[in-house]
Design a protein around this motif. Structure first.
Motif, PDB file in Angstrom:
ATOM      1  N   ILE A  78      -3.120  19.176  24.960  1.00  0.00           N
ATOM      2  CA  ILE A  78      -3.911  19.845  25.993  1.00  0.00           C
ATOM      3  C   ILE A  78      -3.987  21.339  25.710  1.00  0.00           C
ATOM      4  CG2 ILE A  78      -3.981  20.419  28.458  1.00  0.00           C
ATOM      5  CD1 ILE A  78      -2.654  17.688  28.975  1.00  0.00           C
ATOM      6  N   ALA A  79      -2.831  21.917  25.312  1.00  0.00           N
ATOM      7  CA  ALA A  79      -2.814  23.344  24.995  1.00  0.00           C
ATOM      8  C   ALA A  79      -3.737  23.661  23.830  1.00  0.00           C
ATOM      9  CB  ALA A  79      -1.386  23.788  24.670  1.00  0.00           C
ATOM     10  N   LEU A  80      -3.790  22.754  22.845  1.00  0.00           N
ATOM     11  CA  LEU A  80      -4.660  22.994  21.701  1.00  0.00           C
ATOM     12  C   LEU A  80      -6.124  23.024  22.106  1.00  0.00           C
ATOM     13  CD1 LEU A  80      -4.866  23.424  18.678  1.00  0.00           C
ATOM     14  CD2 LEU A  80      -4.865  20.945  18.365  1.00  0.00           C
ATOM     15  N   MET A  81      -6.520  22.143  23.022  1.00  0.00           N
ATOM     16  CA  MET A  81      -7.895  22.182  23.506  1.00  0.00           C
ATOM     17  C   MET A  81      -8.176  23.505  24.213  1.00  0.00           C
ATOM     18  SD  MET A  81      -9.912  19.891  26.338  1.00  0.00           S
ATOM     19  CE  MET A  81      -9.291  20.910  27.659  1.00  0.00           C
ATOM     20  N   PHE A  82      -7.254  23.946  25.067  1.00  0.00           N
ATOM     21  CA  PHE A  82      -7.464  25.186  25.804  1.00  0.00           C
ATOM     22  C   PHE A  82      -7.367  26.422  24.907  1.00  0.00           C
ATOM     23  CE2 PHE A  82      -6.935  22.596  29.556  1.00  0.00           C
ATOM     24  CZ  PHE A  82      -7.739  23.228  30.485  1.00  0.00           C
ATOM     25  N   THR A  83      -6.821  26.248  23.705  1.00  0.00           N
ATOM     26  CA  THR A  83      -6.809  27.358  22.763  1.00  0.00           C
ATOM     27  C   THR A  83      -8.228  27.815  22.460  1.00  0.00           C
ATOM     28  OG1 THR A  83      -4.737  26.638  21.748  1.00  0.00           O
ATOM     29  CG2 THR A  83      -6.133  28.063  20.432  1.00  0.00           C
ATOM     30  N   ALA A  96      -1.554  36.693  25.002  1.00  0.00           N
ATOM     31  CA  ALA A  96      -0.130  36.957  25.233  1.00  0.00           C
ATOM     32  C   ALA A  96       0.283  36.541  26.642  1.00  0.00           C
ATOM     33  CB  ALA A  96       0.160  38.440  25.005  1.00  0.00           C
ATOM     34  N   GLY A  97      -0.520  36.907  27.638  1.00  0.00           N
ATOM     35  CA  GLY A  97      -0.180  36.573  29.016  1.00  0.00           C
ATOM     36  C   GLY A  97      -0.165  35.079  29.258  1.00  0.00           C
ATOM     37  N   ASN A  98      -1.116  34.368  28.670  1.00  0.00           N
ATOM     38  CA  ASN A  98      -1.183  32.922  28.833  1.00  0.00           C
ATOM     39  C   ASN A  98       0.065  32.253  28.263  1.00  0.00           C
ATOM     40  OD1 ASN A  98      -2.765  30.597  29.689  1.00  0.00           O
ATOM     41  ND2 ASN A  98      -2.880  30.104  27.514  1.00  0.00           N
ATOM     42  N   LEU A  99       0.523  32.728  27.101  1.00  0.00           N
ATOM     43  CA  LEU A  99       1.723  32.160  26.480  1.00  0.00           C
ATOM     44  C   LEU A  99       2.962  32.424  27.326  1.00  0.00           C
ATOM     45  CD1 LEU A  99       1.075  33.092  22.727  1.00  0.00           C
ATOM     46  CD2 LEU A  99       0.907  30.817  23.781  1.00  0.00           C
ATOM     47  N   ILE A 149      -4.183  44.388  31.817  1.00  0.00           N
ATOM     48  CA  ILE A 149      -4.906  43.619  32.833  1.00  0.00           C
ATOM     49  C   ILE A 149      -5.118  42.191  32.341  1.00  0.00           C
ATOM     50  CG2 ILE A 149      -7.094  43.385  34.066  1.00  0.00           C
ATOM     51  CD1 ILE A 149      -7.284  46.450  34.055  1.00  0.00           C
ATOM     52  N   GLY A 150      -5.520  42.045  31.068  1.00  0.00           N
ATOM     53  CA  GLY A 150      -5.709  40.709  30.519  1.00  0.00           C
ATOM     54  C   GLY A 150      -4.423  39.905  30.511  1.00  0.00           C
ATOM     55  N   ALA A 151      -3.311  40.550  30.119  1.00  0.00           N
ATOM     56  CA  ALA A 151      -2.029  39.849  30.040  1.00  0.00           C
ATOM     57  C   ALA A 151      -1.540  39.421  31.418  1.00  0.00           C
ATOM     58  CB  ALA A 151      -0.988  40.744  29.367  1.00  0.00           C
ATOM     59  N   LEU A 152      -1.557  40.345  32.378  1.00  0.00           N
ATOM     60  CA  LEU A 152      -1.068  40.021  33.711  1.00  0.00           C
ATOM     61  C   LEU A 152      -1.986  39.036  34.416  1.00  0.00           C
ATOM     62  CD1 LEU A 152       0.074  43.589  34.774  1.00  0.00           C
ATOM     63  CD2 LEU A 152       1.565  41.610  34.364  1.00  0.00           C
ATOM     64  N   GLY A 153      -3.290  39.182  34.213  1.00  0.00           N
ATOM     65  CA  GLY A 153      -4.229  38.262  34.844  1.00  0.00           C
ATOM     66  C   GLY A 153      -4.033  36.838  34.365  1.00  0.00           C
ATOM     67  N   PHE A 154      -3.943  36.658  33.043  1.00  0.00           N
ATOM     68  CA  PHE A 154      -3.829  35.299  32.513  1.00  0.00           C
ATOM     69  C   PHE A 154      -2.406  34.765  32.574  1.00  0.00           C
ATOM     70  CE2 PHE A 154      -8.121  35.754  31.413  1.00  0.00           C
ATOM     71  CZ  PHE A 154      -8.606  34.483  31.132  1.00  0.00           C
TER      72      PHE A 154
END
Length: 416
Positions: free
Chosen positions: A129-134, A256-259, A304-309
């Motif tokens: 699933i993570a690979l698809m969302f990559t 980075a934030g998503n991870l 902002i991108g890191a904290l948001g995701f």
């Protein structure tokens, strides 16, 4: 890695590109049609609202159509919408094309995640699933900046033609590589009764609170990012072409934030939300000041991108945790909730600019939305603690026994 996962990732890459690339092209679209940038911002709002509507409707339709066929239909809808956007002679038709493309968004990710998990062994489902969302994440690092560059140098219409071509590749890949799943399509969960059970999950106040957190928390990011192009050129003093690499910085922050969010959501979900939402509110407020300086703006944007995701995995997991054995529709609706927040934020951001409060005013809107999401998270945690306390007290006190009187000793069963 099954090649079918690559086909799903390509589809996700195309969807992610078309969703976010418009942020860097608003000035070009506005100039082409002789409209204001806030009016052009309706292309973000329209897309987000289309996801809100399309996610639950097409998720329900997907319970009655084989999943592979449904994914192909969704990619076909995505291609058609981007072609309309690229070829539209009026702004109204551009907006129509964006809405058509957006209808495929939520259902594609919801159904695609199920298909991805079915392609691998049970121990590798999360990785699949993570690979698809990559594909969605990489779109913000590669697809969006390249699409912005192409749109600025050649024309914004060419960008959407290229996105439509990506959709064709994804459609062909799904047709050729994704196996049919007749067993899954006949599963008990894909019934009218299941839909009723899925709808019943929305009576849980914690589900509603989680979705409101999604709307406000991630919406705060879009209040600022929707207008990043005019903000950086008008306040920070960047050249128009610099928006491309600023979006790269934003995309790297997202990755980075998503991870980080995915790593810690399983460990301490609510504390993770407290930290990310509180920090997001603070950084968005600070961006109102740092947006006037090139170096400070370049530092703040990836934050902002890191904290948001970083809020995305815990918010999505929060919904799934609260829906028990009926998570499908709620999961799709929560994807719509992310985009409802995007639409609300884009509209509010455009409104404060149009009101003459300045090009950086949307940052204050985003900070207020993130702060409101934090308040809901605190409320949700408090309600959960109270519910746990009541449940514990009920378990310790047998029914019909006064709480201030010792309960009768349990009978010892007699063995025969």
């Amino acid at each position: 890695m099954p090649l079918a996962l690559l086909a799903l990732a390509i589809g996700a890459f195309g969807i992610g590109t078309t969703e976010f690339v418009i942020m860097g092209l608003l000035p070009q679209v506005a100039e082409d049609f002789g409209i204001s940038v806030p009016t052009a911002g309706l292309l973000t709002t329209g897309y987000a609202l289309g996801v809100v509507v399309g996610a639950p409707l097409l998720a329900v339709l997907g319970t009655r159509i084989p999943r592979k066929r449904m994914l192909m239909l969704l990619m076909g809808l995505f291609v058609a919408g981007n072609l309309v956007t690229a070829l539209a002679p009026t702004f109204g038709l551009v907006l129509t094309g964006r809405i058509i493309a957006s209808l495929a968004h939520g259902a594609f990710f919801g159904i695609g995640a199920i298909v991805a998990a079915d392609l691998v062994a049970p121990s590798r489902k999360a990785g699949a699933i993570a690979l698809m969302f990559t594909g969605l994440t990489v779109a913000n690092v590669v697809g969006v900046p390249l699409g912005t560059l192409v749109g600025q140098q050649i024309g914004w219409r060419v960008t959407f033609l290229l996105v439509a071509a990506l959709g064709v590749i994804g459609l062909a890949g799904i047709a050729a590589l994704v196996p049919g799943t007749p067993a899954a399509d006949r599963a008990p969960g894909r019934t009218a009764g299941s839909v009723r059970r899925e709808l019943a999950a929305f009576r849980n106040v914690q589900v509603v609170l989680a979705m409101l957190m999604t709307v406000l928390g991630f919406g705060g990011v879009f209040a600022a990012v929707t207008y990043i192009a005019p903000m950086m050129t008008g306040a920070a003093g960047y050249a128009e072409g610099s928006v491309t690499w600023l979006l790269v910085l934003f995309g790297l922050g997202m990755v980075a934030g998503n991870l980080v969010g995915g790593r810690y959501a399983d460990r301490r979900l609510m504390p993770m939300l407290f930290v990310t939402l509180g920090s997001l509110a603070a950084v968005l407020a600070v961006f109102s000041f740092t947006a006037h300086d090139k170096v400070l703006a370049a530092i703040t944007i990836p934050l902002i991108g890191a904290l948001g995701f970083a809020t995305v995995p815990p918010l999505q997991k929060r919904v799934l945790d609260q829906t028990g054995d009926a998570p499908t529709l709620a999961s799709a609706v929560n994807i719509g909730a992310f985009n409802l927040g995007n639409a609300l934020a884009a509209w509010l951001g455009g409104a404060v600019i149009a009101a003459g409060l300045g090009v950086t005013a949307p940052n204050w809107v985003g900070a207020a939305m993130a702060a409101a999401a934090l308040a809901l998270a605190v409320l949700s945690a408090a309600l959960e603690r109270r519910s746990s306390a009541v449940a514990g007290a009920t378990a310790e006190t047998p029914a019909g026994t006064p709480a201030d009187r010792p309960a009768a000793s349990p009978r010892v069963p007699v063995r025969t």
